[in-house]
Design a protein around this motif. Structure first.
Motif, PDB file in Angstrom:
ATOM      1  N   UNK A 100       2.094   2.983 -11.883  1.00  0.00           N
ATOM      2  CA  UNK A 100       2.961   3.925 -11.171  1.00  0.00           C
ATOM      3  C   UNK A 100       2.285   5.269 -10.946  1.00  0.00           C
ATOM      4  N   UNK A 101       2.711   5.947  -9.881  1.00  0.00           N
ATOM      5  CA  UNK A 101       2.246   7.301  -9.556  1.00  0.00           C
ATOM      6  C   UNK A 101       3.237   8.365 -10.028  1.00  0.00           C
ATOM      7  N   UNK A 102       4.532   8.067  -9.875  1.00  0.00           N
ATOM      8  CA  UNK A 102       5.598   8.981 -10.284  1.00  0.00           C
ATOM      9  C   UNK A 102       6.415   8.313 -11.390  1.00  0.00           C
ATOM     10  N   UNK A 103       6.663   9.033 -12.460  1.00  0.00           N
ATOM     11  CA  UNK A 103       7.555   8.577 -13.524  1.00  0.00           C
ATOM     12  C   UNK A 103       8.780   9.474 -13.549  1.00  0.00           C
TER      13      UNK A 103
ATOM     14  N   UNK B 108       9.247  12.208 -25.354  1.00  0.00           N
ATOM     15  CA  UNK B 108       8.538  11.059 -25.903  1.00  0.00           C
ATOM     16  C   UNK B 108       7.351  10.632 -25.045  1.00  0.00           C
ATOM     17  N   UNK B 109       7.521  10.686 -23.711  1.00  0.00           N
ATOM     18  CA  UNK B 109       6.540  10.047 -22.842  1.00  0.00           C
ATOM     19  C   UNK B 109       5.859  10.953 -21.809  1.00  0.00           C
ATOM     20  N   UNK B 110       6.468  12.083 -21.460  1.00  0.00           N
ATOM     21  CA  UNK B 110       6.004  12.831 -20.290  1.00  0.00           C
ATOM     22  C   UNK B 110       4.562  13.313 -20.416  1.00  0.00           C
ATOM     23  N   UNK B 111       4.186  13.800 -21.590  1.00  0.00           N
ATOM     24  CA  UNK B 111       2.833  14.340 -21.718  1.00  0.00           C
ATOM     25  C   UNK B 111       1.775  13.254 -21.529  1.00  0.00           C
ATOM     26  N   UNK B 112       2.085  12.052 -21.987  1.00  0.00           N
ATOM     27  CA  UNK B 112       1.152  10.939 -21.784  1.00  0.00           C
ATOM     28  C   UNK B 112       1.003  10.630 -20.300  1.00  0.00           C
ATOM     29  N   UNK B 113       2.108  10.697 -19.563  1.00  0.00           N
ATOM     30  CA  UNK B 113       2.040  10.473 -18.123  1.00  0.00           C
ATOM     31  C   UNK B 113       1.233  11.575 -17.452  1.00  0.00           C
ATOM     32  N   UNK B 114       1.459  12.824 -17.861  1.00  0.00           N
ATOM     33  CA  UNK B 114       0.722  13.947 -17.280  1.00  0.00           C
ATOM     34  C   UNK B 114      -0.780  13.817 -17.568  1.00  0.00           C
ATOM     35  N   UNK B 115      -1.104  13.444 -18.793  1.00  0.00           N
ATOM     36  CA  UNK B 115      -2.506  13.294 -19.174  1.00  0.00           C
ATOM     37  C   UNK B 115      -3.186  12.197 -18.367  1.00  0.00           C
ATOM     38  N   UNK B 116      -2.391  11.230 -17.889  1.00  0.00           N
ATOM     39  CA  UNK B 116      -2.939  10.139 -17.081  1.00  0.00           C
ATOM     40  C   UNK B 116      -2.956  10.487 -15.593  1.00  0.00           C
ATOM     41  N   UNK B 117      -2.603  11.745 -15.290  1.00  0.00           N
ATOM     42  CA  UNK B 117      -2.643  12.180 -13.899  1.00  0.00           C
ATOM     43  C   UNK B 117      -1.429  11.798 -13.078  1.00  0.00           C
ATOM     44  N   UNK B 118      -0.318  11.493 -13.747  1.00  0.00           N
ATOM     45  CA  UNK B 118       0.892  11.068 -13.038  1.00  0.00           C
ATOM     46  C   UNK B 118       1.840  12.239 -12.784  1.00  0.00           C
ATOM     47  N   UNK B 119       2.706  12.065 -11.791  1.00  0.00           N
ATOM     48  CA  UNK B 119       3.768  13.024 -11.521  1.00  0.00           C
ATOM     49  C   UNK B 119       4.968  12.686 -12.411  1.00  0.00           C
TER      50      UNK B 119
ATOM     51  N   UNK C 159       0.843  -1.204   0.000  1.00  0.00           N
ATOM     52  CA  UNK C 159       0.000   0.000   0.000  1.00  0.00           C
ATOM     53  C   UNK C 159       0.878   1.255   0.000  1.00  0.00           C
ATOM     54  N   UNK C 160       0.554   2.214  -0.835  1.00  0.00           N
ATOM     55  CA  UNK C 160       1.339   3.447  -0.881  1.00  0.00           C
ATOM     56  C   UNK C 160       1.713   3.822  -2.290  1.00  0.00           C
ATOM     57  N   UNK C 161       2.595   4.806  -2.399  1.00  0.00           N
ATOM     58  CA  UNK C 161       3.002   5.331  -3.703  1.00  0.00           C
ATOM     59  C   UNK C 161       3.899   4.339  -4.446  1.00  0.00           C
ATOM     60  N   UNK C 162       3.828   4.383  -5.759  1.00  0.00           N
ATOM     61  CA  UNK C 162       4.724   3.599  -6.609  1.00  0.00           C
ATOM     62  C   UNK C 162       5.461   4.567  -7.526  1.00  0.00           C
ATOM     63  N   UNK C 163       6.791   4.590  -7.408  1.00  0.00           N
ATOM     64  CA  UNK C 163       7.636   5.436  -8.255  1.00  0.00           C
ATOM     65  C   UNK C 163       8.432   4.528  -9.184  1.00  0.00           C
ATOM     66  N   UNK C 164       8.594   4.948 -10.426  1.00  0.00           N
ATOM     67  CA  UNK C 164       9.346   4.131 -11.374  1.00  0.00           C
ATOM     68  C   UNK C 164      10.356   4.997 -12.119  1.00  0.00           C
ATOM     69  N   UNK C 165      11.529   4.407 -12.357  1.00  0.00           N
ATOM     70  CA  UNK C 165      12.578   5.030 -13.171  1.00  0.00           C
ATOM     71  C   UNK C 165      13.118   3.986 -14.132  1.00  0.00           C
ATOM     72  N   UNK C 166      13.433   4.425 -15.339  1.00  0.00           N
ATOM     73  CA  UNK C 166      14.127   3.572 -16.291  1.00  0.00           C
ATOM     74  C   UNK C 166      15.062   4.431 -17.130  1.00  0.00           C
TER      75      UNK C 166
END
Length: 373
Positions: free
Chosen positions: A95-98, A108-119, A73-80
């Motif tokens: 994930x909550x944070x990318x 390439x990817x940030x706007x898609x993450x933002x549109x999905x409500x991600x940090x 339970x809690x936040x999920x942060x991911x890095x690659x």
């Protein structure tokens, strides 16, 4: 439990809880959030306990992110360092944070993450190396692929960013963090007023006896108070430091210039960091070579000539059937085990605070065969 066949990993719940209490104290004093870096320890049988103390998990890929989402339970942060298109789409549901590694990955990817409500965050390379002897774990080494340098930073992408991230430490004290934080602030501090958060990464040996916690608290508070950002720490080792053991048995003692004890556990298969870093793991009731009356080279049972743990001395001679207990074996062991030579994987056991022990997981031939074709 009945006598467990060796080798097996044993995690001590009481020792784990002691570490977690220290981390919770740091979190409260500094006003920061602390996450479990699953790359170091992914024994999810312990997640119900750990999640009572920490704010969430970090992942280095799809499967770790899924494990964190399902079991913690809690936040999920991911890095690659570089996301795969098909995996990124799945990560959007986990994930909550990318955190992205480069400006091109952000584009390439940030706007898609933002549109999905991600940090969204960008990993920074402050080009400030404080490593001594662990080049394999130095993200600030020359030619490193990890993180964006000041030269490569693209200010036009700032509107996409919620936070910045840097991770440069490995088993280090807070003086090295302070040095790195100062270098980061000199190069990137001007952007922090526009950020919601700052992630100081992992490698903080917070639960080590000589760790300077007050200095860590000062560093965290400095960023929180000066820039108004939320601060994250994501240690792996500190969560489980000295809380795990690898119990093994001597299979044979041979002599070639010195006594060599062949164990049923392998450095190459069961604790690869012994060879990769390399480092000399502590062994219960042992000393350095020559310090105690009986000195042995502890070695594994694989065909790899270099499958050697190290040279240790003991008060009593080792013989066939002697038990050898390797200490501090929770971190970077279970997550890195492999079946080279068809070597069986060690079972995983948990010792509760009342002294009872549960075998959480056992492995067999199918775990070896299912990885092959």
């Amino acid at each position: 439990m009945a006598e467990q066949k060796t080798p097996y990993f044993l995690i001590d719940e009481g020792l784990l809880k002691k570490n977690l209490e220290i981390l919770r104290q740091v979190s409260q004093e500094a006003g920061c959030k602390i996450l479990l870096a699953q790359k170091a320890f992914s024994m999810f049988a312990c997640y119900p306990l750990i999640s009572r103390y920490l704010a969430g998990t970090t992942a280095s890929g799809l499967y770790e992110a899924r494990l964190g989402r399902e079991e913690f339970p809690g936040e999920v942060h991911v890095f690659s360092p570089a996301y795969r298109e098909e995996e990124f789409q799945l990560l959007l549901g986990l994930a909550d944070h990318f955190v992205f590694n480069s400006p091109s990955q952000l584009r390439k990817y940030a706007q898609r993450a933002k549109d999905a409500g991600k940090q969204v965050g960008l990993r920074i390379n402050p080009e400030c190396s404080t490593q001594e002897g662990h080049a394999i774990y130095d993200p600030c080494a020359p030619g490193s692929r990890l993180g964006t340098t000041r030269e490569n930073f693209d200010e036009s992408l700032l509107p996409l960013l919620d936070g910045l991230h840097f991770h440069t430490l490995c088993e280090q004290n807070s003086d090295d963090l302070e040095i790195t934080a100062q270098a980061f602030e000199e190069k990137f501090g001007q952007y922090l007023p526009r950020m919601k958060w700052l992630n100081l990464g992992g490698g903080h040996h917070i639960t080590r006896a000589d760790y300077d916690i007050p200095r860590l608290v000062r560093v965290v508070k400095h960023f929180r108070e000066r820039y108004g950002v939320e601060v994250y720490l994501e240690p792996g080792e500190a969560v489980v430091l000295n809380a795990g053991f690898l119990v093994s048995t001597v299979l044979e003692v041979v002599h070639n210039g010195m006594d060599i004890a062949i164990l049923d556990t392998s450095a190459a298969c069961h604790m690869p960091d012994v060879l990769e870093m390399p480092y000399r793991p502590p062994v219960k009731d042992s000393g350095k070579a020559g310090e105690k009356p009986y000195t042995y080279r502890l070695a594994g049972p694989t065909c790899l000539a270099g499958d050697v743990i190290g040279d240790y001395s003991f008060d009593q001679p080792l013989t066939e059937g002697s038990q050898v207990v390797l200490e501090d074996m929770a971190l970077y062991t279970m997550v890195k085990t492999n079946t080279f030579n068809g070597m069986p994987l060690p079972a995983i056991a948990l010792r509760h605070e009342d002294g009872t022990v549960d075998v959480v997981k056992e492995f067999g031939y199918e775990d070896f065969k299912s990885r092959l074709s």
